[in-house]
Design a protein around this motif. Structure first.
Motif, PDB file in Angstrom:
ATOM      1  N   HIS A   1       3.624  -4.166  -2.362  1.00 28.76           N
ATOM      2  CA  HIS A   1       3.245  -3.754  -3.706  1.00 28.76           C
ATOM      3  C   HIS A   1       4.398  -3.022  -4.390  1.00 28.76           C
ATOM      4  O   HIS A   1       5.110  -2.235  -3.759  1.00 28.76           O
ATOM      5  CB  HIS A   1       2.028  -2.832  -3.665  1.00 28.76           C
TER       6      HIS A   1
ATOM      7  N   THR B   1      -1.146  -4.042  -8.329  1.00 28.12           N
ATOM      8  CA  THR B   1      -0.182  -3.654  -7.303  1.00 28.12           C
ATOM      9  C   THR B   1       1.060  -2.981  -7.888  1.00 28.12           C
ATOM     10  O   THR B   1       1.837  -2.377  -7.155  1.00 28.12           O
ATOM     11  CB  THR B   1       0.245  -4.873  -6.473  1.00 28.12           C
TER      12      THR B   1
ATOM     13  N   GLY C   1      -4.572   0.271  -6.355  1.00 33.26           N
ATOM     14  CA  GLY C   1      -4.317  -1.158  -6.395  1.00 33.26           C
ATOM     15  C   GLY C   1      -5.469  -1.955  -6.969  1.00 33.26           C
ATOM     16  O   GLY C   1      -5.269  -2.927  -7.691  1.00 33.26           O
TER      17      GLY C   1
ATOM     18  N   SER D   1       2.007   1.352   0.604  1.00 32.39           N
ATOM     19  CA  SER D   1       1.858   0.381  -0.484  1.00 32.39           C
ATOM     20  C   SER D   1       3.078  -0.526  -0.578  1.00 32.39           C
ATOM     21  O   SER D   1       2.951  -1.750  -0.722  1.00 32.39           O
ATOM     22  CB  SER D   1       1.624   1.102  -1.808  1.00 32.39           C
TER      23      SER D   1
END
Length: 486
Positions: free
Chosen positions: A264, A236, A231, A259
């Protein structure tokens, strides 16, 4: 032009379209530096190196991030063993702090990568350098209700797998069918499958292996590290996440879950390379059927080892047999013999000498490009490479130097794209040495030609045998004798 890759998450080959036109963000898992590199590590690195080279050939700018996991349970265990009486793994090594052990093995990995022509990534972050980013990710997950501190005061923080309905999406598993996560003591977990984001510092562990956090001193969980580093450097949402097939679960499954739960997009494609087997069996130290990269390099040159490790389709198993390097060596020799002959006859380059033939504008064959565009099909691409070698040899034999030069340029473009011209780079002899060797051998060939002219066949054969004994191959043609190194 349409590039297509197999996406593990969607279980299908699909068109690859960069998220940002003209640019590609690639993250692939590097080493946990607890010991010497094994052949699986190197095969993975070569597979993704070939991927990067092909994307660049297609005109894309690739940002490559490959992590180093330099803090881990096994690293700490091996360091502790070096301080224990009689527990030193190698009696010639002194007691070794965990960070020194990790740094030493990181160097061994880099040497293996360099020897086999794996180019350095754009950036190679270490886990220990990104604790701040990991804290931010954990805090976000706790705030969203997807993570929780252990209630037992241990300082552990866990990801709540039941809180994320899509958990198991990468490997298409139901959470109820999964085994318990073995990465931390389950006493503080809501579910045995919950995995550690942060591990509280334990008595007996070195203070240097812990960092302050809102949840107490400790260190990051393995899965958290990659999400935080990907990230930070790729954003992201990025194009490709890669690694060995053995990392799909739990490592990549957990990366995806934490994530995505943090909001993300994460990876658009998931690509995984297959394992290396030994005569059809899984490699295992316990049964003694492993072979390490340094063992391979003791048996064959770096280009031969790279050819072998890169020759299978990246998603397929790669089977090692005692004859494997000999077969790869024969294939590389066929390529090298053509290149040496073509460079000498067309461009006047002595065999083995350095030369400056600009690759700008060199193009691979259509068959090679079609193979690489369709899920990086290296076996078919190698077939196209060897077909060009055969065409080039036929053109040389016929004296058609224009067609031979076309084949030469195609072969050079293909070997460059596969990284076969970079393996072992920097270890060649000085050009002056090659010039001297060429002059001495040409003098021997002139003497041999004179003996043949005098019909002194015994003398001519003796000269050829002497050269052969030194590893020099002599080929007779209508244009005279040519030599190359075996």
């Amino acid at each position: 032009m349409s590039i297509r890759f197999y996406d593990t998450k969607q279980a299908q080959v699909r068109d690859f379209v960069p998220l940002v036109p003209g640019r590609v963000g690639l993250y692939y898992c590097g080493a946990t530096v607890q010991g010497m590199p094994h052949v699986g590590h190197v095969r993975s690195a070569i597979a993704f190196d070939i991927l990067v080279r092909w994307l660049e050939y297609r005109g894309l700018r690739v940002t490559v991030v490959r992590n180093v996991t330099d803090i881990d349970d096994k690293i700490l265990e091996k360091s502790a063993a070096s301080f224990a009486d009689g527990g030193v793994e190698d009696p010639y090594l002194p007691e070794e702090e965990w960070f020194a052990l990790a740094y030493r093995f990181e160097g061994e990995f880099q040497r293996a990568y360099d020897a086999l022509g794996v180019r350095r990534p754009t950036y190679e972050p270490r886990a220990t350098g990104h604790v701040t980013e990991m804290h931010g990710l954990i805090a976000g997950l706790v705030e969203r209700g997807h993570a929780y501190p252990a209630p037992d005061g241990s300082g552990d923080v866990y990801f709540d797998v039941r809180s994320w309905a899509a958990y198991g999406a990468l490997t298409r598993q139901d959470v109820d069918d999964m085994q318990a996560a073995p990465d931390a003591d389950p006493r503080g977990k809501r579910d045995p499958r919950d995995f550690a984001l942060w591990k509280g510092h334990k008595p007996g562990e070195p203070e240097t292996a812990s960092w302050p956090s809102p949840w107490g001193r400790g260190r990051p969980g393995w899965h958290l590290e990659c999400s935080a580093m990907a990230g930070k450097y790729l954003g992201t949402g990025f194009d490709i996440h890669g690694g060995g097939l053995d990392l799909r679960f739990p490592h990549h499954e957990n990366e995806l879950a934490q994530s995505a739960a943090a909001g993300h997009d994460f990876a658009n494609f998931w690509m995984h390379n297959g394992m290396v087997t030994y005569e059809g069996e899984k490699m295992s130290k316990s049964i003694g059927n492993t072979i390490a990269p340094e063992e391979m390099l003791a048996l064959a040159g770096p280009r031969v080892v790279r050819y072998f490790l890169g020759q299978a389709h990246y998603r397929s198993p790669l089977d090692y047999r005692p004859s494997s390097l000999r077969e790869a060596g024969a294939a590389v020799e066929r390529i090298d013999t053509f290149l040496a002959n073509a460079l000498q006859r067309i461009h006047g380059v002595a065999p083995g000498a350095d030369f400056d033939l600009d690759l700008e504008g060199f193009e691979v064959t259509d068959a090679f490009a079609a193979a690489m565009d369709e899920d990086l099909n290296v076996p078919q691409a190698l077939a196209a490479l060897h077909d060009a070698v055969r065409r080039g040899n036929t053109a040389l034999a016929a004296g058609d130097l224009d067609d031979a030069d076309t084949a030469l340029r195609q072969v050079m473009a293909m070997t460059h794209t596969l990284g076969l011209d970079d393996a072992g780079a920097g270890g060649g002899a000085d050009p002056a040495e090659h010039a001297a060797l060429d002059a001495l051998i040409r003098a021997q060939l002139r003497e041999r030609a004179a003996a043949r002219g005098d019909r002194d066949w015994a003398r001519a054969d003796a000269i050829r045998d002497t050269l052969a004994g030194a590893g020099i191959v002599v080929e007779d043609s209508a244009d005279g004798a040519r030599w190359s190194l075996r």
